[in-house]
Design a protein around this motif. Structure first.
Motif, short mmCIF file in Angstrom:
data_model
loop_
_atom_site.label_atom_id
_atom_site.label_comp_id
_atom_site.label_asym_id
_atom_site.label_seq_id
_atom_site.Cartn_x
_atom_site.Cartn_y
_atom_site.Cartn_z
N SER A 106 37.42 51.34 45.79
CA SER A 106 37.23 50.37 44.71
C SER A 106 38.21 50.64 43.57
N ARG A 110 41.63 48.07 42.15
CA ARG A 110 41.93 47.58 40.81
C ARG A 110 43.44 47.52 40.56
N TYR A 111 44.20 48.38 41.23
CA TYR A 111 45.62 48.49 40.94
C TYR A 111 46.52 48.16 42.14
N TYR A 206 33.81 46.50 43.13
CA TYR A 206 34.69 45.34 43.02
C TYR A 206 34.37 44.48 41.81
N TYR A 208 33.57 45.89 38.99
CA TYR A 208 34.33 46.67 37.99
C TYR A 208 35.83 46.44 38.12
N ALA A 209 36.34 46.50 39.37
CA ALA A 209 37.78 46.38 39.59
C ALA A 209 38.31 45.02 39.15
N GLY A 210 37.51 43.98 39.32
CA GLY A 210 37.98 42.64 39.00
C GLY A 210 37.52 42.10 37.66
N GLY A 230 33.71 39.61 38.24
CA GLY A 230 34.84 40.39 38.72
C GLY A 230 35.37 39.80 40.01
#
Length: 285
Positions: A106, A110-111, A206, A208-210, A230
């Motif tokens: 996850s 994000r990157y 995901y 959080y990541a988005g 997200g």
């Protein structure tokens, strides 16, 4: 209209999501997978039509798939567990490293560039398809499960790859267990439990990541609250879940009665077609 899409087209999209959810639930039970291999390509086409940009489309598919897998895998695992087919000793060894792998995946999401998700999907689905179509009983890495240290390493790898592919880990863990001489029905049943361990932290990861993506693409309605959190589409989650939860127990019961070879052949061909679809999109991007 749905998100400024003509009513007729919106109806087709809703129908496709409901049908995809039904198929996802059956596959979750039959193959011990969360159904991500079906959900991700269907969602990919949906979000393409909805105008989600390429750099956000694949992670949105994967995050939504992981959320969809939560109710599906819970129902599938419950059915297999009641039959006494789940090897809980394996799940206990895998639980912590799998969750750590999901968290790591996850964070990568994000990157990572969009093409990474497609490459992981092609790689994992391609290997699974080869095993399903051409695998033999003689393909073995050992006659019994390996030691705890190697098991934990496998668990971490399953967690990372599953979170980057949007699957519940069933394909990977079933493949792994059959390579170590475990019966296919036990591998399928045990793998259904792995979907529970992967999908919950995966979906949260995901989200959080988005979380910044809505602000990055303010004109894309499918990425905005409350339609999405997200990289998790609430529309996709709701419509898929409606039918997948209903059909997951059916698939689990079918797994103990149907001709596995024919089902594996059909699923293997499907995976190869999806690999080809994503490979073409990589070339054209």
């Amino acid at each position: 209209m749905l998100l400024d899409i003509p009513a007729a087209e919106a109806a087709w999209l809703i129908a496709a999501l409901l049908a995809g959810g039904a198929l996802t639930g059956v596959l979750a039970g039959v193959f011990g997978v969360g159904g991500g291999a079906v959900a991700v390509p269907i969602l990919y086409e949906l979000f393409r039509i909805l105008g989600v940009p390429d750099e956000a489309r694949m992670p949105l598919c994967i995050g939504t798939s992981l959320a969809i897998i939560i109710p599906t895998s819970l129902r599938s695992f419950s059915t297999h567990y009641k039959r006494g087919a789940v090897d809980m000793s394996i799940l206990k060894v895998w639980a912590v490293p799998v969750v750590l792998g999901v968290i790591a995946g996850s964070f990568i999401a994000r990157y990572a560039p969009a093409d990474l998700f497609k490459l992981v999907f092609i790689g994992v689905a391609g290997i699974s398809a080869i095993k399903l179509l051409f695998g033999r009983d003689s393909w073995r890495l050992g006659l019994d499960m390996p030691r705890r240290g190697l098991m934990r390493l496998y668990g971490g790898l399953i967690g990372v790859l599953s979170s980057l592919m949007g699957i519940g880990g069933g394909q990977l863990s079933s493949l792994f267990m059959t390579f170590y001489n475990r019966p296919i029905h036990q591998a399928v049943a045990t793998s259904s439990g792995l979907g529970v361990i992967i999908s919950i932290p995966g979906a949260l990861g995901y989200i959080y990541a988005g979380w910044p993506v809505a602000a990055q693409f303010p004109n894309v309605a499918a990425l905005q609250h409350p339609l999405a959190l997200g990289y998790v589409s609430l529309i996709g989650f709701v419509l898929f879940s409606i039918t997948s939860v209903i059909t997951a127990p059916m698939g689990a019961n079918l797994a103990h009665r149907l001709n596995k070879k024919r089902l594996e052949t059909a699923f293997g061909v499907f995976l190869l077609l999806i690999c080809l679809r994503f490979a073409v999109s990589l070339v054209l991007s």
